[in-house]
Each structure stands twice: as C-alpha cells, then as structure tokens.
Design a protein around this motif. Sequence first.
Motif, PDB file in Angstrom:
ATOM      1  N   ILE A 232       0.743  -1.303   0.172  1.00 23.12           N
ATOM      2  CA  ILE A 232      -0.148  -0.047  -0.012  1.00 23.12           C
ATOM      3  C   ILE A 232       0.702   1.188   0.132  1.00 23.12           C
ATOM      4  N   ASP A 233       0.530   2.241  -0.855  1.00 25.15           N
ATOM      5  CA  ASP A 233       1.283   3.595  -0.908  1.00 25.15           C
ATOM      6  C   ASP A 233       1.484   4.228   0.473  1.00 25.15           C
ATOM      7  N   GLY A 234       2.866   4.254   0.947  1.00 21.64           N
ATOM      8  CA  GLY A 234       3.192   4.804   2.202  1.00 21.64           C
ATOM      9  C   GLY A 234       2.390   6.142   2.398  1.00 21.64           C
ATOM     10  N   GLY A 235       2.141   7.007   1.339  1.00 23.03           N
ATOM     11  CA  GLY A 235       1.628   8.155   1.523  1.00 23.03           C
ATOM     12  C   GLY A 235       0.255   7.952   2.329  1.00 23.03           C
ATOM     13  N   LEU A 236      -0.500   7.166   2.024  1.00 25.85           N
ATOM     14  CA  LEU A 236      -2.022   6.655   2.539  1.00 25.85           C
ATOM     15  C   LEU A 236      -1.721   6.766   4.039  1.00 25.85           C
ATOM     16  N   PHE A 237      -0.809   6.013   4.542  1.00 24.74           N
ATOM     17  CA  PHE A 237      -0.810   5.896   5.915  1.00 24.74           C
ATOM     18  C   PHE A 237      -0.366   7.348   6.571  1.00 24.74           C
ATOM     19  N   ASP A 238       0.741   8.155   5.830  1.00 23.94           N
ATOM     20  CA  ASP A 238       0.906   9.372   6.416  1.00 23.94           C
ATOM     21  C   ASP A 238      -0.153  10.078   6.271  1.00 23.94           C
ATOM     22  N   PHE A 239      -1.117  10.156   5.398  1.00 27.36           N
ATOM     23  CA  PHE A 239      -2.294  10.928   5.474  1.00 27.36           C
ATOM     24  C   PHE A 239      -3.092  10.539   6.659  1.00 27.36           C
ATOM     25  N   LEU A 240      -3.308   9.266   6.624  1.00 25.77           N
ATOM     26  CA  LEU A 240      -4.132   8.683   7.762  1.00 25.77           C
ATOM     27  C   LEU A 240      -3.593   9.506   9.306  1.00 25.77           C
ATOM     28  N   ARG A 241      -2.328   9.407   9.338  1.00 27.00           N
ATOM     29  CA  ARG A 241      -1.428   9.930  10.682  1.00 27.00           C
ATOM     30  C   ARG A 241      -1.979  11.173  10.637  1.00 27.00           C
ATOM     31  N   ASP A 242      -1.733  11.880   9.675  1.00 30.37           N
ATOM     32  CA  ASP A 242      -2.292  13.609   9.652  1.00 30.37           C
ATOM     33  C   ASP A 242      -3.600  13.702  10.208  1.00 30.37           C
ATOM     34  N   VAL A 243      -4.483  12.958   9.586  1.00 33.91           N
ATOM     35  CA  VAL A 243      -6.037  13.083  10.024  1.00 33.91           C
ATOM     36  C   VAL A 243      -6.117  12.928  11.510  1.00 33.91           C
ATOM     37  N   LEU A 244      -5.505  11.734  11.838  1.00 32.39           N
ATOM     38  CA  LEU A 244      -5.797  11.204  13.330  1.00 32.39           C
ATOM     39  C   LEU A 244      -4.988  12.323  14.229  1.00 32.39           C
ATOM     40  N   THR A 245      -4.094  13.071  14.050  1.00 28.99           N
ATOM     41  CA  THR A 245      -3.504  13.864  14.865  1.00 28.99           C
ATOM     42  C   THR A 245      -3.566  15.221  14.660  1.00 28.99           C
ATOM     43  N   MET A 246      -4.465  15.517  13.894  1.00 29.24           N
ATOM     44  CA  MET A 246      -5.232  16.804  13.461  1.00 29.24           C
ATOM     45  C   MET A 246      -4.497  17.544  12.582  1.00 29.24           C
ATOM     46  N   ALA A 247      -3.250  17.131  11.991  1.00 29.87           N
ATOM     47  CA  ALA A 247      -2.642  18.051  11.026  1.00 29.87           C
ATOM     48  C   ALA A 247      -3.243  18.448   9.781  1.00 29.87           C
ATOM     49  N   VAL A 248      -4.359  17.644   9.330  1.00 32.55           N
ATOM     50  CA  VAL A 248      -5.374  17.947   8.689  1.00 32.55           C
ATOM     51  C   VAL A 248      -6.861  18.077   9.274  1.00 32.55           C
ATOM     52  N   THR A 249      -7.390  18.995   9.129  1.00 40.93           N
ATOM     53  CA  THR A 249      -8.697  19.104   9.846  1.00 40.93           C
ATOM     54  C   THR A 249      -9.768  19.483   8.874  1.00 40.93           C
ATOM     55  N   GLY A 250     -10.944  19.181   9.354  1.00 38.36           N
ATOM     56  CA  GLY A 250     -12.179  19.419   8.887  1.00 38.36           C
ATOM     57  C   GLY A 250     -13.355  19.133   9.415  1.00 38.36           C
ATOM     58  N   ARG A 251     -14.564  18.970   9.015  1.00 37.64           N
ATOM     59  CA  ARG A 251     -15.731  18.580   9.557  1.00 37.64           C
ATOM     60  C   ARG A 251     -15.659  16.849   9.630  1.00 37.64           C
ATOM     61  N   GLN A 252     -15.450  16.423   8.318  1.00 40.03           N
ATOM     62  CA  GLN A 252     -15.473  15.224   8.299  1.00 40.03           C
ATOM     63  C   GLN A 252     -14.342  14.331   8.904  1.00 40.03           C
ATOM     64  N   GLU A 253     -13.147  15.059   8.753  1.00 44.49           N
ATOM     65  CA  GLU A 253     -11.914  14.596   9.449  1.00 44.49           C
ATOM     66  C   GLU A 253     -12.158  14.263  10.924  1.00 44.49           C
ATOM     67  N   SER A 254     -12.864  15.357  11.644  1.00 44.11           N
ATOM     68  CA  SER A 254     -13.032  15.380  12.866  1.00 44.11           C
ATOM     69  C   SER A 254     -13.906  14.218  13.429  1.00 44.11           C
ATOM     70  N   GLU A 255     -14.959  14.000  12.638  1.00 40.17           N
ATOM     71  CA  GLU A 255     -15.839  12.805  12.828  1.00 40.17           C
ATOM     72  C   GLU A 255     -15.076  11.405  12.559  1.00 40.17           C
TER      73      GLU A 255
END
Length: 898
Positions: free
Chosen positions: A499-522
Amino acid sequence: MLRVPISTYRVQLHKEFTFDDAAAVAEYLWELGASHMYCSPYLQAAPGSMHGYDVVSHQAINEELGGKEGHERLCKKLAEVGMGQVLDIVPNHMSLGKENRNWWDVLENGASSRYASFFDIDWQPVEERLRDKILVPMLSDQYGRVLHRGGIRVARADGKFHVEAEGQILPTAPQSLQIILVRAAELSRSRTLSFLAASFGRLPSPPYEDRRKVLALHNDKVVLYTLLERLCKEEQGVCDGIDRTIEGLNSNEDMLDDFLNQQNYRLAYWKTSGQQLGYRRFFDVNSLVGLRVEREHVFEETHALVLDWIERKILDGVRVDHPDGLRDPLEYMERLRKRAPEAWIVVEKILEPGEFLRENWPIEGTTGYDFMNAVGGVLLWPQGLTELTSVYQEFLGKELAAILTDYPALAHDKKINVSQEALGSDVNRLTSMFVEICESNRDQRDYTQAEVRRAIREVAACLNIYRTYVVPVRNEITDEDRMHIAEATECAKARRQDIDGGLFDFLRDVLTMAVTGRQESEFVLRFQQFTSPVMAKGVEDTALYCYNRLSGMNEVGSNPDSNGLSVADFHAYCEKMQGTHPLTMTALTTHDTKRSGDVRARLAVLTEMASRFGAAIHRWSRMNAGFRKRSASGAMPDANTEYLYYQTLIGAWPLTRERAQAYMLKSSREAKLQTSWVANNKEFEDALMEFIAKTLEHPPFLKDLEQFVSRVKDAGWVNSLAQTLIKHTAPGVPDLYQGTEVWDLSLVDPDNRRTVDYERRRQLLAEMRGLAGQDVAARVMQRVEEGMPKMWVIHKALLLRREHPEWFGPEAAYTPLTVEGGRVDHVVAYLRGESVATVAPRWTIKLAGAWRDTTVSLPKGVWINRLTGNSMEGGRISVKTLLREFPVALLVQEGGHA
C-alpha cells in the motif's frame, strides 16, 4: 457528604441472587470488614439477564431483582449495618428488543422517532438500500427464503400491528398501515376507517433534529391509533375487514414484501451483521446498540436515577463500564463529576503495559486490572518464564510453535481477523468516511476503497493501546497520543508495503489533526471508538486464548509474552499510583477475569519448576494418547488445546468434568483455531469433550496429576496470601469479588458466577473471630484447606483500614523498605505512611525456606504483627523470624500515626 469507600465487596445480582439475597449478607460483609457493597448493574435489564449490562430502561429498577421495593429494602439494610454502596453503571450501550421502548420507537418511526437521537445510528450509509433504515440481522436464512416458507408475517393485537419473524416481533411504521387499512375499509365499507387510512398515509417523516415536528408526529400517531382501536371495538365488521386483509397480505409474497419494504428497518440474514450493520454496537454484539451519551439530553435521561441516588446518598460512588466506547470520555467524566462532585468514580479502563490513566480525568482511578497485572507480574520468576517458553515450543512441535509462540505477531493477526469479520461493518463505515476525506483532497483522491479499508485495518491492528483520546472540537491532543498514532502508522507502513506509504501518512495526519475539517473530525472520533473493540475482540477474546505459555498471565491489559516484573518496578508502579490515583480500585478477581486470583497464584508457581512441569505434561500426554481422536487435520485435541487443558487442571484442581468441559469448550471457541462460536466444529468439540471425560476417569493420570498439584498447592497459597495482603495495603481501595474471601479456584464466566455458599463463609468467620491466644496464627494455618488463612489476612487488613483509613489514603506515602541479605529478591516490603508495613515473600519454591541472613529494616519503635500478635523493636528484622508463624506480615507501629 458522600463516603469514600475503604473497601468494596462485589456482588453479582440476578434472578437467583436478588436484592433480598444481597441484603441477607450485608451484616456478614460488614463483620468481615468491607465498607461498601459494590453491585453489578441493576437498572432494568433484558429478561433473564445474569449480569445486568444489557439495560433496556434507565427509568426502572430491575424487576427480576425485586424492583423498587426490593431495592429499598437493600438500601435500608445497608444503612442499618453501616455499609455504603457503589453501583456499576452502563453509559455506552443498551440492549435491543421489545422491552426497550426507546428502541422499539426507533424501529417503528425510524429517523422521525423521539429517540432517534439516543442511539448511534448511521441513517445515511453509502448503500442506498439501507438509507433511513436499520438493518435487523435476525433471520436464520436469506430473507427471500424465510419469506417464501412463511417465516415472516403481519399480525394485529387490537388496534396495533406488528411483524412476526421467526419467533420475534417488531413494530410497523404508522405510514405503512395505509395499504392494510384502505383495503380493509373497502371490505367493511367503513368511511371512518377510510379516513383513518388516509390519515395514517399523510403522517409526515420529519428528521429527529426537528424536535417540534417529531413530537407533533408522535401525538398525531397516538390519536390515530386510539381512534382505530375504538373503531375496532365498536364495529366488528372493521375488525373482520382488517383481519381478512392481513390474511391476504400474509398469503401474497409480493404484497408482503412490499409492506416490509415500507418499514423503517430491513430484515436480514444474521450473517450480514458483520459487514452491513448501520449502528454502533458494544464490540460485536448485535443486540447491544451504542448510545449517544455525549448529547446532554441523553446523559440526563439515562443517568437520572443514578444521579438521584448519589444526591440522596444512597450511592457513594459508581463504576463506569467500558469508557473507551464513549465518543469523548473526558467530556463524559467531567459531566458526571459536575453532577456528582463528591462521588467516588472509577472506570473500567484497560491499560496496556507502561500505560497509565490520563491524569486530567476527574475520577479516582480504574477498576484494578493494572494493579492485578502488576502484583501478578512480581510473583513470576523471570528465568522460569524463559524456560516455559522452551517447554511450550517443544510441546507444540515446530509447526504449531511457529504459528502460536510469536505473541506480538499472533495478537496483530487476530486483530486483523476480527476487523475483517466481526467488525467488518465498522470498518466499512470508517472506509466510506475516509474515502470522502480523500476525495476532498486532490493530493489523496486516487486512493481506492480497497486500499483505504486495508490501511484502516492495519493501523488499528498496529495500535498497541486500546485507544487514543484526541478531541478535535477542543483541538486536544497529547504527545502520548501523537506517539502512539505515529508508531501505529509506521508499523502499518512497514507491514503493508503493498500500500502506498503516503496513505498511511495521510491517515496519521488526520488522526493527529494536522489535517482538519468536519469530516476529518468525525473520522477521528469514530476511529477511536473502533480501536477499542479491535483490541478487546482480537486480543482479550482471541489471542489470549491462543497463546498459552503460562495461561495465568493472560488477563486483560497484560503482556503474556513478558518476563514478569521486578520488585523495583513494582515499587515504582505503586509510587506512581500513590502520586496520581491513590484511591483507584485494586482487585485480584472480577466478574470478567479469565481465572481467579487464586488460580493465577498457583499457576505462577510453574515458573519456579518449569522443567518439572515440562516433564509432567509430556508424561501426561503419553498417558492420555489413547484418548485422542485422529482426523484429516491431525490429532484432536491438538497440542495447544491439550497444553492449556493441563494448565487448567493444575490451576483449578479439584475440577469436575462438567466445569472442565464447559471451560475448555469456551476457550476453544474463543481461540477460533479449531472451532468458534459462529462455526462450531462438531467433530473437534466432541473429541475434546470425550478426551476430557476419559482423562478424568483415568486413575494413573489422576494420581500423577494430584501428586503434581500437591507440590505446587502450598506455594500457590503463599502467593495468594502475598498478593491478597499487598492488595489491601498498596495504594488504592481494595475490592473483593464475591466468595473470594476464601480460596476460590474459579475460571472464566459463567464459572466464576456460581452460587456462593455464604453460610459456610459466615460460619468460618465466626469461628476465626473466636480464636485467641499466642498460637492464633498456627491455629489459623491448621485450617488452611478451608481457606481460613486468606480470610484471616483479609479480615485483619480490612479492620485496620476501617480503624485508620488515613494510613491508606491520599496523604499516606508509599515507601519501599530496605531489604538486605542473600535473598533480597524474594521479598516485597514497603511502608504506608509511617505506621503500617507490609512484608510478603515471592518465589518460595526456589527459596525452600532458606532465608539466610535476609533482613528488612523497620523505622524505630515497637511494631505489632496484626496476623500473629507478635511484637518487635524496629531496626533490621530477620525475615525468617518475621514469617516463621505466618507466610506474610502486616505490621503496625504501636501508637502509630499517619
């Protein structure tokens, strides 16, 4: 002012042990020394509930326990004897079924129900056919097949209608009745019924957020049903018309299917629940639906009775079940604390090794699994555990050992399996959410659903704690959370290089609130609610039944692959508890432990005689070889099951055939290696039951087993007394599970919920309290087979806590005592405040009584051993002298102070 418990005694209430039964033992518990009765949940539960966690109403007291009157009698009795009360509460979920009127209303009215906001339901899933519907996976076969053979039908009771499906009933949507009533009006030629039919058809379907319209719908519906019921009573022709219409409907498969499709639920084969269920559950239990207790009106309604009891001082505290299932545990604790500022609050929070309860939670602590694993770990001999690894691998053989003895890999794989199967619907919901998040980000939008699904499973499996506590609405995240998320995503990235490592990095960023938004928070909140069931079902309920090196280590929150705990590490743990949560609960056995504290204490002895144990199980396996069956897949039972069986016999002996068979059947199904709850392997299970029966009727084996148990029994008793005394003097509030005031060799539930013989315990306590004189300890030890030494330790420690609670409270320091000499590693010794000292041995088989020059240093003054009556001057005291008359020592300074 509410009373903080000095100690608690847990009772399991059910229809065979009611409020009156609990009241009948109150005086005995007070005489034993317990300050509080700690009750299993007793709000109204599902019929026949043996545990109370399947609550159906928060507004009523369980009628099977005695209802309101029985509860009042219990509370009155506790007040009379001077005991307080602590209650187990269940904020995370409710049980389904017609007894749950809130859920029934949701099934009837869907998203327009007055109670739709109470439950955690996804009304708009990706699958269009399930939008605004609740999947009800209760059928024994495919929906169409059940419909074809007449397994689903509509029925009427007065003016109300319901659907009957394979022995269960469900409500009907009011709007769907138009199809029945229009035809019935034609048959009966009733204008009134025609009017009612049109009126039912015109009922709106407002969203639950529009409270005014939802209440108006409910009122209109009640009026229509009242009119319909009256009409049926007044005009027999109307009833006949309705019944003829229903008869025609049930005989016409297409019409019945059309009627069922108009309901707010979708009947389905029970197997669909793993992948398609639209509501959050308690773990993977379809009959327990998640509550939205974070909504203030839900909190208020579901806690009204409990908060009233706290306000009226009927309750002094609560134990909160499964806080990790809550959307925002900290918010919940703060709300509960605000409403019950003086209550003693502990939570069933499972902590992994090295993890501690969050210090910003405004509560007293946990329910004691962390203590249980710490005190259990300090009794294990590290070198023996290493030897047991070899014993286990050799017994399994190379092929099985390769699969089962790498515990981290095993736990990871079982977490993956459970997220693919039992928790598949939860993964699907998270996947849909994260795909939407990716779609809204042009750098991530090309990840497929399949990739996202696999990535979510992998990160959850790699998380080495139950959950994190990130709260986007408060921008709240700790360094600890960041570390766990980063470690999990890096682990996932390394394991799934396809699996593309970038997907795991993006998951990490969402889970740590580096990337935010209504859907991300949910997504963050939902993911955190998901990882706890993954750990619970994958590890607690699967891996811990597969990895059997030393089964006594296999409790929740443990690391059964570890090599125990040093005395220094145990002291560090206790000092941490005294500094952060001095009123946490300390426990050795609970209603959920896989083995009682006494079974674990006996099994710990195996670390001191690993080679002898290895020789014994090989010998037993040869003795019993003729009782194994052969199949295409190999011997039955397999080596891993047989290994666990022999440990179980050692730990719980004497054990009846019935208890042994029930435990091994449950263990095998939980392990899911040879059989499981959802796919029984009858051939294997029959072979296992027969193997157990024949081995327990085989005299040579029984003689050898009993000789082996006789070698470990005494050391197991000493371990039990050591951990029991430590539990009552270490930082925290000691809890005693029902019946365990004497030796208790129970296994996992329902074995540990057998009827307790209180008359025997009451008599033993009376006889024990009548003992006096210089040789009192010796006379207690003469009654060792009856469990009197354990009751003696508990009684004396509890009375001391009652006399001087300040010696064990938040201000009473925990100080390791200096131990010197040739056997320092065999002693756990510490001081509470300046007036109470605990001295307990470990590894007594290895010690063989040879304490040599080992001493423990007590502060100056005269010290009295509460367990023997002996007195001594402070300074360096010989451990051999100290423990000569009784295996453990509870020392109190004469004229002591906090």
